[in-house]
Design a protein around this motif. Structure first.
Motif, PDB file in Angstrom:
ATOM      1  N   PRO A   1      42.053  39.961  80.065  1.00 24.33           N
ATOM      2  CA  PRO A   1      42.035  39.493  78.667  1.00 24.33           C
ATOM      3  C   PRO A   1      43.409  39.203  78.083  1.00 24.33           C
ATOM      4  O   PRO A   1      43.533  38.355  77.199  1.00 24.33           O
ATOM      5  N   GLY A   2      44.451  39.872  78.548  1.00 23.02           N
ATOM      6  CA  GLY A   2      45.781  39.662  77.980  1.00 23.02           C
ATOM      7  C   GLY A   2      46.586  38.568  78.665  1.00 23.02           C
ATOM      8  O   GLY A   2      47.784  38.427  78.387  1.00 23.02           O
ATOM      9  N   THR A   3      45.963  37.772  79.530  1.00 22.86           N
ATOM     10  CA  THR A   3      46.694  36.726  80.258  1.00 22.86           C
ATOM     11  C   THR A   3      47.003  35.555  79.332  1.00 22.86           C
ATOM     12  O   THR A   3      46.145  35.117  78.558  1.00 22.86           O
ATOM     13  N   ARG A   4      48.219  35.047  79.462  1.00 23.42           N
ATOM     14  CA  ARG A   4      48.675  33.928  78.638  1.00 23.42           C
ATOM     15  C   ARG A   4      49.158  32.814  79.557  1.00 23.42           C
ATOM     16  O   ARG A   4      49.942  33.054  80.482  1.00 23.42           O
ATOM     17  N   ALA A   5      48.690  31.583  79.318  1.00 20.89           N
ATOM     18  CA  ALA A   5      49.071  30.414  80.124  1.00 20.89           C
ATOM     19  C   ALA A   5      49.757  29.407  79.229  1.00 20.89           C
ATOM     20  O   ALA A   5      49.268  29.077  78.140  1.00 20.89           O
ATOM     21  N   MET A   6      50.910  28.891  79.708  1.00 24.65           N
ATOM     22  CA  MET A   6      51.699  27.919  78.956  1.00 24.65           C
ATOM     23  C   MET A   6      52.035  26.729  79.862  1.00 24.65           C
ATOM     24  O   MET A   6      52.120  26.857  81.086  1.00 24.65           O
ATOM     25  N   LEU A   7      52.245  25.581  79.192  1.00 18.99           N
ATOM     26  CA  LEU A   7      52.621  24.351  79.900  1.00 18.99           C
ATOM     27  C   LEU A   7      53.706  23.643  79.104  1.00 18.99           C
ATOM     28  O   LEU A   7      53.651  23.589  77.866  1.00 18.99           O
ATOM     29  N   TRP A   8      54.700  23.084  79.836  1.00 13.91           N
ATOM     30  CA  TRP A   8      55.788  22.332  79.206  1.00 13.91           C
ATOM     31  C   TRP A   8      55.885  20.947  79.844  1.00 13.91           C
ATOM     32  O   TRP A   8      55.729  20.799  81.073  1.00 13.91           O
ATOM     33  N   VAL A   9      56.130  19.944  79.014  1.00 19.31           N
ATOM     34  CA  VAL A   9      56.289  18.560  79.479  1.00 19.31           C
ATOM     35  C   VAL A   9      57.577  18.013  78.874  1.00 19.31           C
ATOM     36  O   VAL A   9      57.820  18.143  77.671  1.00 19.31           O
ATOM     37  N   LYS A  10      58.401  17.386  79.728  1.00 21.42           N
ATOM     38  CA  LYS A  10      59.633  16.752  79.264  1.00 21.42           C
ATOM     39  C   LYS A  10      59.947  15.554  80.159  1.00 21.42           C
ATOM     40  O   LYS A  10      59.442  15.454  81.276  1.00 21.42           O
ATOM     41  N   ARG A  11      60.774  14.666  79.647  1.00 23.52           N
ATOM     42  CA  ARG A  11      61.215  13.520  80.439  1.00 23.52           C
ATOM     43  C   ARG A  11      62.179  13.973  81.529  1.00 23.52           C
ATOM     44  O   ARG A  11      63.001  14.865  81.314  1.00 23.52           O
ATOM     45  N   ARG A  12      62.077  13.341  82.671  1.00 26.01           N
ATOM     46  CA  ARG A  12      62.932  13.712  83.783  1.00 26.01           C
ATOM     47  C   ARG A  12      64.369  13.231  83.535  1.00 26.01           C
ATOM     48  O   ARG A  12      64.582  12.153  82.973  1.00 26.01           O
ATOM     49  N   PHE A  13      65.338  14.029  83.971  1.00 21.05           N
ATOM     50  CA  PHE A  13      66.766  13.732  83.840  1.00 21.05           C
ATOM     51  C   PHE A  13      67.182  13.554  82.376  1.00 21.05           C
ATOM     52  O   PHE A  13      68.082  12.767  82.073  1.00 21.05           O
TER      53      PHE A  13
END
Length: 459
Positions: free
Chosen positions: A145-157
C-alpha cells in the motif's frame, strides 16, 4: 574578457545536468527511528523494553487502520509479555503497536509490512496525434500500500527540469499507468528521455531510461464494429466491414489496415495487408464454412506500431438452398492448390464418416446415382436407337434378296417342261476321261465364303 577554459565548461555542463536530475533520486522512503520494517510472510518480534523488572506484567495493543487506510482506528488488545511475536506478516498487520505496564505506557512502535518494489520496465504509446502519452509497466505481484511510482520526461541533451508525473496502479490490469500531457506544437521527431522510479519503505528501484519520439510511439486503438456478411449468389465470397476507433479522428489523419481470416477447421490465418478502405471482399472463402476475421490498424505512413487485433467476428458464405450436397456435407471439401487458393472441390461422399448408418449411406448413394442417371440414360438410349436402325436396315436388305431368289425359282420350274437336246458331240467313254481334270470355273450361283460382296449385294 575570455570565457572559461574547455574543462571548466564541461564541468559546468555536468553540474547543470546533475542539478536537473537531483530531484529524481530513487531510494527508500525515510523511516523514523520508531519504525520496524517487516517483510511479507516473515516473522517479527517487538520488544517493549530492553531492561526492566521481570515480575511486571506487560500488555500490548495495536491501533487498527481507519476507513481511509491510515491510523486512527480503534485499539485492539493483544497478548501479554515483554516480547510480542507476530508470525507470517501480512499487509494488514502494519500499524502502531503500544505496550504498557499497570496502565502506564512504556513504548510505541510503528510496524511497516512492505516488499521491495519490482524494477519498472516502462513502455509508452500514444493513441493518436492529438492524444496524451501513456506510459505503463506490468507488475507480477500487487505492490504494498505504501508504494509510490513516479515518471519524468525531458528533452534529450537539454539542461532543463524534467516534467514529473505521479503514476497510478490498476489492480485489474496489474500495472502502473502514467499520463503525460503533450503541449501543442511540440515536434514529433525530437527525442525525449523517459525515467521511472518505484519506492516504498522497503527500498527503491529505478527503471532504465527510454529514448522515444512522439511519432514512433503512435499506437492506435483496434478497429470497431467488425462485421462479416455473405455475398448473394457467391458461395466463396465474404464482405468484411469495420469502422475507425473512436480515439482516432479520420478528418486529419488516416489509417491503413491489415485483415486476417481463417476457416474454423484451420489453425493458421491468411493475412491481407495495406487495406486503405474500411471494407474488404474475401474471394477465396471455403464453401459452407464459418470463418473467423480480425482487423488491426496503423498510421497511414507507417509511423509507430500496429494496434492490437480487434475482437473476432464470424461469418459464413452464401449457400444455395437447393444445393442438397452442401447440406449433407458438413465438412469442407476444398483443397489448397499451389498458389495458396482453394478452388478444387471433391465429392462430399469422400469426407463422410465410415461409421455412418446404412440409411445415411443409402441417401448419399441414391443422390450420386440420381446425379449420374441422365448421362447413363443418354448413352443407353443412343445405343438402343443405333441397334434398331442397324437391324431394320439388314432386314430390308435381305428381304429384297429373298424376293429375287423366289422369282428365279419359279422361272426354272416352268422351263423344265421342255426337253433340251445337246448340240455338241457325244461325251467320250469313261476310259478316255483323265483322272485329274482341271478345275472348272465356278457356277454363277455358287456360294463362296471369301466373297464378301455376296453379303452386301442384292443378287
Amino acid at each position: 574578457m575570455a570565457g572559461p577554459p574547455l574543462p571548466a565548461a564541461l564541468l559546468l555542463l555536468l553540474l547543470l545536468l546533475f542539478a536537473a536530475a537531483a530531484g529524481r533520486s530513487c531510494g527508500p522512503a525515510g523511516l523514523s527511528r520508531d519504525t520496524v520494517l517487516g517483510r511479507l510472510g516473515a516473522n517479527v518480534t517487538l520488544t517493549c523494553w530492553d531492561e526492566g523488572p521481570a515480575n511486571v506484567t506487560v500488555s500490548w495493543q495495536v491501533e487498527e487502520r481507519g476507513g481511509g487506510g491510515g491510523l486512527g482506528g480503534r485499539s485492539r488488545r493483544l497478548a501479554e509479555g515483554n516480547a510480542l511475536l507476530l508470525r507470517h506478516l501480512r499487509y494488514e498487520d502494519s500499524g502502531r503497536y503500544s505496550c504498557s505496564a499497570g496502565g502506564r505506557p512504556l513504548r510505541s512502535l510503528r510496524l511497516l509490512v512492505e516488499e521491495p518494489p519490482e524494477t519498472p520496465r516502462v513502455s509508452c504509446y500514444r493513441r493518436s496525434h492529438d492524444k496524451d502519452v501513456l506510459c505503463e509497466w506490468p507488475q507480477r505481484v500487487k505492490p504494498s500500500p505504501g508504494t509510490r511510482a513516479m515518471l519524468w520526461v525531458k528533452r534529450r541533451f537539454a539542461a532543463e527540469n524534467a516534467t514529473e508525473q505521479r503514476c497510478r496502479y490498476f489492480s485489474k490490469a496489474r500495472k502502473f499507468v502514467c499520463r503525460v500531457k503533450v503541449p501543442p506544437g511540440v515536434d514529433d521527431t525530437k527525442p525525449l528521455v523517459v525515467s521511472t522510479c518505484v519506492s516504498n519503505g522497503a527500498g527503491g528501484s529505478a527503471g532504465e531510461d527510454r529514448i522515444i519520439t512522439l511519432s514512433s510511439i503512435l499506437k492506435p486503438d483496434p478497429p470497431l464494429n467488425v462485421m462479416v456478411e455473405a455475398v448473394e449468389k457467391a458461395p466463396q465470397r465474404l464482405r468484411v466491414n469495420w469502422s475507425y476507433p473512436s480515439s482516432w479522428d479520420p478528418r486529419f489523419y488516416w489509417l491503413h489496415f491489415q485483415v486476417r481470416y481463417r476457416p474454423e477447421p484451420a489453425q493458421t490465418f491468411t493475412e491481407v495487408d495495406q487495406v486503405a478502405t474500411t471494407w474488404l471482399d474475401i474471394r477465396d472463402a471455403w464453401r459452407g464454412t464459418r470463418h473467423v476475421v480480425q482487423v488491426r490498424a496503423q498510421e497511414e505512413f507507417g509511423h509507430g506500431t500496429w494496434s492490437e487485433w480487434s475482437r473476432e467476428a464470424v461469418g459464413t458464405p452464401w449457400t444455395d438452398p437447393g444445393d442438397l450436397t452442401s447440406e449433407m456435407a458438413p465438412f469442407s471439401s476444398q483443397f489448397p492448390v499451389e498458389d495458396g487458393t482453394y478452388w478444387v472441390t471433391l465429392p462430399p461422399e469422400l469426407f463422410m464418416d465410415d461409421a455412418a448408418d446404412d440409411d445415411a449411406g443409402a441417401v448419399v448413394e441414391a443422390s450420386a446415382r440420381s446425379m449420374a442417371s441422365p448421362y447413363a440414360f443418354l448413352v443407353a438410349g443412343g445405343s438402343l436407337l443405333l441397334g434398331i436402325a442397324l437391324f431394320v436396315g439388314i432386314m430390308v436388305r435381305y428381304r429384297q434378296t429373298w424376293q429375287t431368289g423366289g422369282r428365279r425359282g419359279a422361272k426354272l420350274e416352268g422351263e423344265g417342261q421342255h426337253v433340251l437336246v445337246p448340240l455338241g458331240p457325244p461325251s467320250p467313254p469313261l476310259s478316255d476321261t483323265p483322272l485329274l481334270s482341271s478345275p472348272a470355273p465356278p457356277a454363277p450361283g455358287a456360294l463362296h465364303v471369301t466373297n464378301l460382296d455376296y453379303f452386301f449385294s442384292g443378287q
